[in-house]
Scaffold this active site. Structure first.
Site, PDB file in Angstrom:
ATOM      1  N   LYS A   1       0.855  -1.201   0.000  1.00 38.15           N
ATOM      2  CA  LYS A   1       0.000   0.000   0.000  1.00 38.15           C
ATOM      3  C   LYS A   1       0.889   1.249   0.000  1.00 38.15           C
ATOM      4  CE  LYS A   1      -3.961   1.882   2.649  1.00 38.15           C
ATOM      5  NZ  LYS A   1      -4.807   1.697   3.859  1.00 38.15           N
TER       6      LYS A   1
ATOM      7  N   SER B   1      -9.800   1.456   2.709  1.00 39.85           N
ATOM      8  CA  SER B   1      -8.929   2.216   1.837  1.00 39.85           C
ATOM      9  C   SER B   1      -7.816   1.426   1.166  1.00 39.85           C
ATOM     10  CB  SER B   1      -8.308   3.349   2.659  1.00 39.85           C
ATOM     11  OG  SER B   1      -7.461   2.810   3.666  1.00 39.85           O
TER      12      SER B   1
ATOM     13  N   SER C   1     -10.020  -0.829   7.022  1.00 40.98           N
ATOM     14  CA  SER C   1      -9.399  -0.756   5.687  1.00 40.98           C
ATOM     15  C   SER C   1      -8.629  -1.965   5.208  1.00 40.98           C
ATOM     16  CB  SER C   1      -8.493   0.463   5.603  1.00 40.98           C
ATOM     17  OG  SER C   1      -9.277   1.605   5.397  1.00 40.98           O
TER      18      SER C   1
HETATM   19  N1  GLN Z   1     -13.281   3.529   5.816  1.00 37.59           N
HETATM   20  C1  GLN Z   1     -12.879   4.089   7.068  1.00 37.59           C
HETATM   21  C2  GLN Z   1     -12.590   5.554   6.901  1.00 37.59           C
HETATM   22  O1  GLN Z   1     -12.956   6.075   5.925  1.00 37.59           O
HETATM   23  C3  GLN Z   1     -11.686   3.319   7.602  1.00 37.59           C
HETATM   24  C4  GLN Z   1     -10.400   3.687   6.974  1.00 37.59           C
HETATM   25  C5  GLN Z   1      -9.238   2.908   7.452  1.00 37.59           C
HETATM   26  O2  GLN Z   1      -9.378   1.889   8.130  1.00 37.59           O
HETATM   27  N2  GLN Z   1      -8.065   3.395   7.111  1.00 37.59           N
HETATM   28  O3  GLN Z   1     -11.986   6.193   7.723  1.00 37.59           O
END
Ligand code: GLN
Length: 404
Positions: A9, A84, A108
């Protein structure tokens, strides 16, 4: 790990390489050192093929908030891969690499693994070093692997897990042998099914697939019982107070002077410089969260919001502590629905935030959880089972995953 191809990532620092966290503001930033997890993988012989796409600074559930454009779901190119860490999930599912690294702050790793159809493991907060990883919300951030089998998850976790003197949140606790733990089976293991995770918004196909997997575990000797986590309903609200507050503090370092994007033209003062760099460098979702977070931390509001959220956070932790006296693991859906369409939730941030309603509670309590594929929707989209363990019980979580 010798010769094993990996995707990383775009949030991990690799010495001498650009690291942008999907943001324009970090374009041109080259990491001066490598993250601990990168050094560990490389010293075992892993080959890093490339950096995977992500929502900007890990803020999103669809990998649509990246300055590089969207990532698509390998099962249906009109749909999102989740986020994400959507790039890492899609790369693993599409066979571009054997394993990938992601980060999970509110879901995420688990949510993209579920929507794209692979295994994804969010370890206990502190189990894996975050040194050299771009911070999102520091009291929530964790790092973990994506893979196509639970064995591969175990092998990668064995390398990632453990104390790192560069990260004081990593305790000096021994790391069990995950691969042998996998073979333990579930006979006699007590599995709790939290009823709040099957409520409104969870589709019947998701419920059926998850209950089917739980029935399978029961046939293999697990003892299954329904449990209740009544404070679950507060988790999303707590997260969307605590996370933006911490995010805005972390992102304050991107001032256009020390990292990445700068400005060539003359400006009248420092305020104008910041406005131009940040106005141009950050995407809309980041601006929204930084504005909310800065507001929440301002004098007079800190106690009303941030401190209150921390107090309610304790209620959720107590819920988990209580049920973990009765059961060894919890099994539930990862996401309320299979992958949604590109663009479907973009204009409605609240709908996007609800995609994580079932992953965020686990993050509130810093627990380990894995997403494991457990079925397909009638439209041919993957559905994931979430296996949640006690703190530092990654081995028990994998044992359940290995028995599916
Ligand atoms: N989807 C969640 C957010 O928008 C979690 C993101 C994450 O775990 N980095 O913050």
């Amino acid at each position: 790990m010798s010769g094993i191809p990996f995707g990383i990532k775009d949030i991990f620092c690799i010495k001498g390489h650009e690291a942008t966290a999907g943001s324009r503001i970090l374009k041109g930033f080259k990491a001066p050192y490598s993250a601990t997890v990168i050094e560990r993988l490389q010293s075992e012989g892993a080959i890093i093929l490339g950096r995977t796409n992500m929502d900007e600074f890990a803020c999103g559930s669809s990998t649509e908030h990246s300055c590089y454009g969207v990532t698509r779901n390998p099962h249906d190119l009109e749909r999102v891969p989740g986020g994400s860490s959507g790039g890492s999930a899609a790369a693993v599912v599409d066979n571009m690499c054997l394993g990938a690294l992601g980060t999970d702050t509110g879901g995420s790793i688990r949510q993209p693994a579920s929507l794209s159809g692979c295994y994804g493991m969010k370890p206990t907060y502190g189990r894996v070093s975050r040194y050299g990883v771009i911070a999102m919300a520091s009291s929530w951030d964790t790092i973990g692997p994506f893979a196509r089998s639970v064995e591969d998850i175990a092998i990668i976790m064995q390398i990632l897990a453990g104390h790192d003197s560069h990260d004081s949140t990593t305790p000096n606790k021994p790391v069990p042998d995950y691969l042998s733990a996998l073979k333990g089976g579930v006979k006699g293991l007590k599995i709790g099914v939290p009823k709040e995770y099957f409520g409104e918004g969870v589709t019947s196909e998701v419920k059926t697939a998850v209950m089917g997997a739980i029935d399978g575990l029961k046939k293999k000797g697990a003892i299954v019982k329904e449990v209740s986590l009544p404070s679950t309903k507060y988790a999303v609200a707590i997260y969307y107070i605590s996370m933006p507050a911490e995010l805005s503090a972390n992102l304050a370092r991107y001032d256009g002077v020390r990292f990445g994007l700068g400005l060539d033209k003359a400006v009248k003062d420092l305020d104008e410089y910041y406005e131009l760099v940040r106005g141009n460098g950050f995407g809309d979702e980041i601006k929204r969260r930084v504005i909310i977070g800065t507001y929440l931390l301002s004098a007079g509001y800190y106690d009303a919001y941030y401190k209150k959220a921390q107090q309610v956070r304790t209620l959720i932790i107590e819920d988990f502590n209580r049920v973990f006296k009765e059961v060894d693991v919890l099994c539930a859906p990862v996401a309320p629905t299979p992958a949604f369409k590109l663009g479907e939730n973009l204009a409605n941030p609240l709908a996007m935030y609800m995609a994580d309603a079932l992953t965020i509670p686990v993050s509130v309590a810093g627990l380990p959880a894995m997403s494991a594929p457990c079925g397909m929707s009638s439209g041919g989209l993957p559905i994931g089972l979430q296996i949640i363990g006690r703190q530092f019980d990654e081995d028990v979580v994998m044992r359940v995953g290995g028995s599916l």
